[in-house]
Write an enzyme that holds these catalytic residues in place. Structure first.
Site, mmCIF file in Angstrom:
data_model
loop_
_atom_site.group_PDB
_atom_site.id
_atom_site.type_symbol
_atom_site.label_atom_id
_atom_site.label_comp_id
_atom_site.label_asym_id
_atom_site.label_seq_id
_atom_site.Cartn_x
_atom_site.Cartn_y
_atom_site.Cartn_z
ATOM 1 N N HIS A 79 10.459 -80.043 18.101
ATOM 2 C CA HIS A 79 9.703 -80.917 19.006
ATOM 3 C C HIS A 79 10.667 -81.899 19.651
ATOM 4 C CE1 HIS A 79 6.649 -83.731 20.456
ATOM 5 N NE2 HIS A 79 5.795 -82.743 20.298
ATOM 6 N N ASP B 147 1.452 -76.572 17.333
ATOM 7 C CA ASP B 147 1.102 -75.189 17.682
ATOM 8 C C ASP B 147 1.302 -74.202 16.544
ATOM 9 O OD1 ASP B 147 2.458 -75.964 20.871
ATOM 10 O OD2 ASP B 147 0.335 -75.679 20.367
#
Ligand code: SDX
Length: 429
Positions: A307, A364
């Site tokens: 991320h 996700d």
């Protein structure tokens, strides 16, 4: 005395104010850098650049903290519901009972689509990816509601545009799904709540009793809350910059949907489930795929991992992982890819490559496993992300416009050819 930053350029000193946020984040305000020094900054991908000062969402990537308007995501996921969180993000405070019921009733009354939308749906091949259909149809709302384009319209018009968008996007999503299956469209039912109504439009059939499973509706409610906003991510920055040109909210959100579709962004939730299915089909050797992800000569990446901001566990991933176990067992769903996902996470988090780069599961990584258990096909996973992110996009767009921010127009450093004269074609080699 407020803090300053000093930059020495070509022997000359320039001072710039330091901005400190309510959670202690610090920034150097370089608004006058070019005017004072002729220099600009360069920060490809904006990894070190703040685009705005915002009061909507706070996240701390090092500590894995996420707050919406100051409320911890863990509390909202456990105690709130999606429309209440949408109200909080868009109108800045948790609604009173009366404000929430008025907001919910208004949305319920606007869930239907103009019959002419069917002609647009009919124009798409059944193989069309639902994200492409969604962005096209959200953009086409400007045709049905031209008042939304009027930049000088007041708050009432904007509030109506906001209500229409929140109300109609689930219907658009459900109808594009039905259209892709060649099944009859299901009209919204006003006696169902937001999530139940979406599930009814998705999985109901005419002349057949369809009872929404409250467990499935509750699971969807939590997933939508977890996706509702995430400060200046790629798609939200897209919505803000398109809106900064004073384009309509519908056009700005349609642009955000397209940005979210990217496999490095919201499209990752579809890529994750396809990756897990590939590992399952390949025999389940997760170490083999962790090695592929580390191999610079291999384009394979561990989708759902890493991320830009979180260098610790994504707090949303922790909540979704926990929810996976409870929802799948309550639904009586045994999905081997959940065990593969857990095994993959455990293996990667022990690997120095992932540890050094602080690569953890993101929002996700587990979400697709729940969406699959709820009966959704992978192409719809990013549509679910868009439905969740919608209130965040709206809130961020509204904040940018209320702040009167200028049109977004970054600078560049030119590295191409210097001035040269035109060469007639007959003289080119
Ligand atoms: C979302 O911004 C947001 O808030 C987004 C989001 C939201 O709510 O809006 O949280 C939603 O988009 C989540 C991210 C979903 N995307 C994926 O899961 C795709 C896989 N992840 C990566 O592509 C990547 O981690 C990004 C795109 C998420 C972040 O990329 P960055 O910040 O540009 O980092 P990078 O690509 O420069 O990676 C740094 C290093 C590199 O290695 P080195 O060059 O230092 O050797 O880490 C490696 C990368 O190769 N790396 C990975 C990896 N992610 C980063 N290596 C293997 N697998 C991965 N998934």
């Amino acid at each position: 005395m407020s803090k300053e930053a000093e930059i020495i350029l070509d022997g000359k000193s320039y001072k710039f104010p330091v901005v400190e946020g309510s959670e202690g984040e610090k920034a150097i305000d370089i608004s006058n850098l070019r005017a004072q020094s002729g220099y600009i900054t360069l920060d490809t991908g904006y990894k070190n650049t703040g685009a705005t000062q915002s009061s909507i969402t706070f996240l701390d990537g090092e500590l894995g903290i996420l707050h919406y308007r100051g409320y911890p995501i863990e509390q909202l996921a456990e105690k709130s519901n999606f429309l209440e969180v949408a109200y909080l993000l868009i109108y800045k405070e948790l609604p009173t009972k009366e404000q929430l019921s008025t907001f919910s009733e208004r949305i319920t009354k606007h869930t239907n689509l103009h019959e002419d939308f069917k002609k647009i749906f009919d124009g798409f091949p059944s193989s069309a990816h639902p994200m492409g259909v969604l962005s096209s149809l959200v953009s086409s709302l400007t045709a049905f509601y031209p008042g939304s384009i009027d930049d000088t319209a007041g708050d009432d018009e904007l509030d109506l545009t906001i209500v229409r968008l929140l109300a109609k996007m689930p219907t658009i999503a459900a109808w594009s799904y039905k259209n892709s299956k060649g099944q009859p469209l299901m009209y919204p039912k006003n006696d169902l709540d937001y999530c139940s109504n979406f599930l009814y439009m998705m999985f109901g059939m005419p002349n057949q009793e369809y009872k929404v499973d409250p467990l499935v509706a509750e699971a969807l409610n939590v997933l939508l809350i977890l996706h509702a906003d995430h400060e200046q991510n790629c798609s939200t920055s897209t919505v803000r910059i398109v809106g900064s040109a004073h384009a309509s909210l519908y056009s700005s959100v349609a642009a955000g949907i397209n940005a979210l579709w990217g496999p490095l962004h919201g499209g990752a939730n579809q890529e994750v489930i396809e990756m897990l299915e590939q590992i399952k089909k390949d025999g389940g050797d997760v170490q083999k795929f962790v090695n592929k992800a580390k191999d610079k000569n291999d384009s394979f990446r561990l989708m759902g991992f890493g991320h830009r901001v979180y260098k610790n566990f994504d707090p949303r991933a922790k909540i979704i992982k926990k929810a996976c176990d409870s929802i799948l067992s309550k639904l009586g769903v045994k999905d081997p890819v959940l065990d593969i996902a857990k095994n993959l996470e455990e293996t990667a988090l022990k690997d120095p490559y992932f540890i050094e780069r602080k690569l953890y599961p993101n929002v996700d990584f587990y979400s697709g496993i729940i969406y699959k258990a709820l009966g959704l096909k992978p192409e719809l996973f990013t549509v679910m992300f868009a439905l969740g992110r919608l209130p965040g996009w709206i809130a961020q767009w509204k904040e940018m416009r209320e702040a009167g921010e200028p049109i977004g127009r970054p600078r560049q450093v030119y590295v191409g050819s210097n001035k040269r004269d035109y060469v007639p074609i007959e003289k080119r080699k």
